[in-house]
Scaffold this motif. Structure first.
Motif, PDB file in Angstrom:
ATOM      1  N   UNK A  68       0.831  -1.207   0.000  1.00 12.80           N
ATOM      2  CA  UNK A  68       0.000   0.000   0.000  1.00 12.80           C
ATOM      3  C   UNK A  68       0.866   1.257   0.000  1.00 12.80           C
ATOM      4  N   UNK A  69       1.906   1.261   0.828  1.00 13.55           N
ATOM      5  CA  UNK A  69       2.778   2.431   0.901  1.00 13.55           C
ATOM      6  C   UNK A  69       3.546   2.634  -0.400  1.00 13.55           C
ATOM      7  N   UNK A  70       4.002   1.526  -1.003  1.00 13.68           N
ATOM      8  CA  UNK A  70       4.731   1.635  -2.263  1.00 13.68           C
ATOM      9  C   UNK A  70       3.830   2.157  -3.374  1.00 13.68           C
ATOM     10  N   UNK A  71       2.611   1.602  -3.448  1.00 12.41           N
ATOM     11  CA  UNK A  71       1.669   2.059  -4.474  1.00 12.41           C
ATOM     12  C   UNK A  71       1.237   3.497  -4.212  1.00 12.41           C
ATOM     13  N   UNK A  72       0.914   3.798  -2.948  1.00 13.84           N
ATOM     14  CA  UNK A  72       0.478   5.149  -2.599  1.00 13.84           C
ATOM     15  C   UNK A  72       1.546   6.181  -2.890  1.00 13.84           C
ATOM     16  N   UNK A  73       2.776   5.884  -2.529  1.00 17.17           N
ATOM     17  CA  UNK A  73       3.863   6.818  -2.783  1.00 17.17           C
ATOM     18  C   UNK A  73       4.104   7.032  -4.267  1.00 17.17           C
ATOM     19  N   UNK A  74       4.053   5.946  -5.022  1.00 13.26           N
ATOM     20  CA  UNK A  74       4.267   6.038  -6.468  1.00 13.26           C
ATOM     21  C   UNK A  74       3.169   6.866  -7.132  1.00 13.26           C
ATOM     22  N   UNK A  75       1.905   6.576  -6.788  1.00 12.89           N
ATOM     23  CA  UNK A  75       0.798   7.308  -7.396  1.00 12.89           C
ATOM     24  C   UNK A  75       0.769   8.772  -6.950  1.00 12.89           C
ATOM     25  N   UNK A  76       1.220   9.036  -5.736  1.00 14.44           N
ATOM     26  CA  UNK A  76       1.295  10.430  -5.285  1.00 14.44           C
ATOM     27  C   UNK A  76       2.277  11.214  -6.147  1.00 14.44           C
ATOM     28  N   UNK A  77       3.415  10.614  -6.430  1.00 12.53           N
ATOM     29  CA  UNK A  77       4.417  11.284  -7.263  1.00 12.53           C
ATOM     30  C   UNK A  77       3.907  11.440  -8.691  1.00 12.53           C
ATOM     31  N   UNK A 203       9.502   5.781   1.751  1.00  9.43           N
ATOM     32  CA  UNK A 203      10.430   5.483   2.841  1.00  9.43           C
ATOM     33  C   UNK A 203       9.858   4.410   3.766  1.00  9.43           C
ATOM     34  N   UNK A 204       8.551   4.498   4.042  1.00  6.64           N
ATOM     35  CA  UNK A 204       7.924   3.480   4.885  1.00  6.64           C
ATOM     36  C   UNK A 204       7.869   2.124   4.186  1.00  6.64           C
ATOM     37  N   UNK A 205       7.836   2.139   2.871  1.00  6.42           N
ATOM     38  CA  UNK A 205       7.848   0.889   2.108  1.00  6.42           C
ATOM     39  C   UNK A 205       9.257   0.338   1.952  1.00  6.42           C
ATOM     40  N   UNK A 206      10.257   1.028   2.535  1.00  4.59           N
ATOM     41  CA  UNK A 206      11.670   0.634   2.455  1.00  4.59           C
ATOM     42  C   UNK A 206      12.209   0.733   1.033  1.00  4.59           C
ATOM     43  N   UNK A 207      11.520   1.496   0.183  1.00  9.53           N
ATOM     44  CA  UNK A 207      12.011   1.721  -1.176  1.00  9.53           C
ATOM     45  C   UNK A 207      13.063   2.829  -1.171  1.00  9.53           C
ATOM     46  N   UNK A 208      12.860   3.819  -0.281  1.00 10.07           N
ATOM     47  CA  UNK A 208      13.837   4.878  -0.057  1.00 10.07           C
ATOM     48  C   UNK A 208      14.308   4.816   1.389  1.00 10.07           C
ATOM     49  N   UNK A 209      15.530   5.223   1.627  1.00 13.77           N
ATOM     50  CA  UNK A 209      16.067   5.203   2.979  1.00 13.77           C
ATOM     51  C   UNK A 209      15.814   6.514   3.703  1.00 13.77           C
TER      52      UNK A 209
END
Length: 287
Positions: A68-77, A203-209
């Motif tokens: 969810x965090x990875x998808x949410x972050x990607x779609x936000x960008x 960051x919460x999805x551990x995709x970014x540090x």
């Protein structure tokens, strides 16, 4: 809530003006029989936008937290990129919008009903899909956990519809170029907050540090659950304890995009709203 109202007002008024131009041109050229296909196209575009928004809201609930965090972050960008492109595109092509739409309508009239439906659908659908995506991302960023963001969007859209109707009837005249310039600038500020929230999601999805590297923490000065903390969160997506990466991305986006957007581009004629004497003389652009 104000940020979402602004989104609904801005995007809704753009769509309203597009519909105003299409309808006014058909009325002026005595092609009233073509109004029904145009309204069908507008209705399909609205339905698709609502379906897309529902898919974003309910289709992600079964995913894992990290997904969810990875998808949410990607779609936000992605939504911020689309909104940024939109405000610059309107600033660049506003003067030619009416002529472009008239040209499309002339071609569609020659091709038949299906082409008219498609023309209206494409003209309004892009605005609707952009609105659905950006509203979804903004609501996630606001984190209000209530119906306030949705109410704000609906109020903004309702206001836009009323303004569009008043423009068409010639009962209201404002400097649309100036209006869209200022609302565009405010939308960039909202988008900066959505972008920072998207980075935090990644960051919460551990995709970014850097999730634990806080730039500052003023939670004691501006408690997130205080009325002013909620207000700042709802309007600007303000966070009292952002990460260093969030702050860097937010600052860079806001400074660069606002500077480029507000940079003078030379004198341009004021954009006029439709008049009662000539409903076909719809506004030439959207700012």
């Amino acid at each position: 809530m104000f940020g979402n109202y602004l989104i609904g007002l801005r995007e809704g008024l753009e769509a309203s003006l597009v519909v105003c131009i299409l309808v006014a041109y058909l009325v002026k050229t005595d092609n009233r029989a073509a109004l029904r296909p145009v309204w069908i196209g507008v209705g399909i575009a609205c339905a698709l936008s609502l379906a897309f928004g529902a898919m974003l809201e309910f289709g992600t609930q079964e995913l894992t937290f990290q997904a969810q965090e990875l998808l949410g972050g990607t779609l936000s960008i992605v939504s911020v990129a689309l909104v940024t492109w939109m405000v610059f595109w309107m600033k660049r092509t506003a003067r030619n919008l009416r002529a472009e739409l008239h040209g499309r309508l002339d071609a569609a009239l020659a091709m038949g009903t299906g082409a008219l439906v498609a023309t209206a659908f494409l003209a309004v659908g892009r605005e609707g899909l952009e609105t659905a995506l950006f509203v979804w991302a903004s609501v996630r960023a606001s984190g209000e956990g209530s119906s306030a963001p949705l109410i704000g969007v609906l109020l903004g859209i309702a206001t836009a519809i009323v303004l569009g109707w008043l423009f068409y009837r010639g009962a209201l005249r404002i400097n649309l170029s100036r209006f869209f310039t200022w609302t565009g600038a405010m939308l960039v500020v909202v988008a900066a907050g959505v972008l920072a929230y998207g980075v935090h999601d990644l960051q919460e999805a551990a995709f970014l540090g850097g999730l634990n590297d806080r730039a500052f923490d003023i939670s004691e000065v501006i408690p997130p659950d205080s009325w002013y903390g909620v207000l700042l969160k709802g309007v600007f997506n303000f966070q009292p304890n952002p990460t260093v990466l969030q702050l860097v991305v937010w600052s860079a986006y806001l400074v660069v995009v606002l500077t480029l957007f507000l940079r003078p581009t030379g004198a341009r004629p004021a954009t006029a709203a439709p008049t009662a004497a000539g409903a076909g003389s719809a506004p030439e652009g959207r700012g």
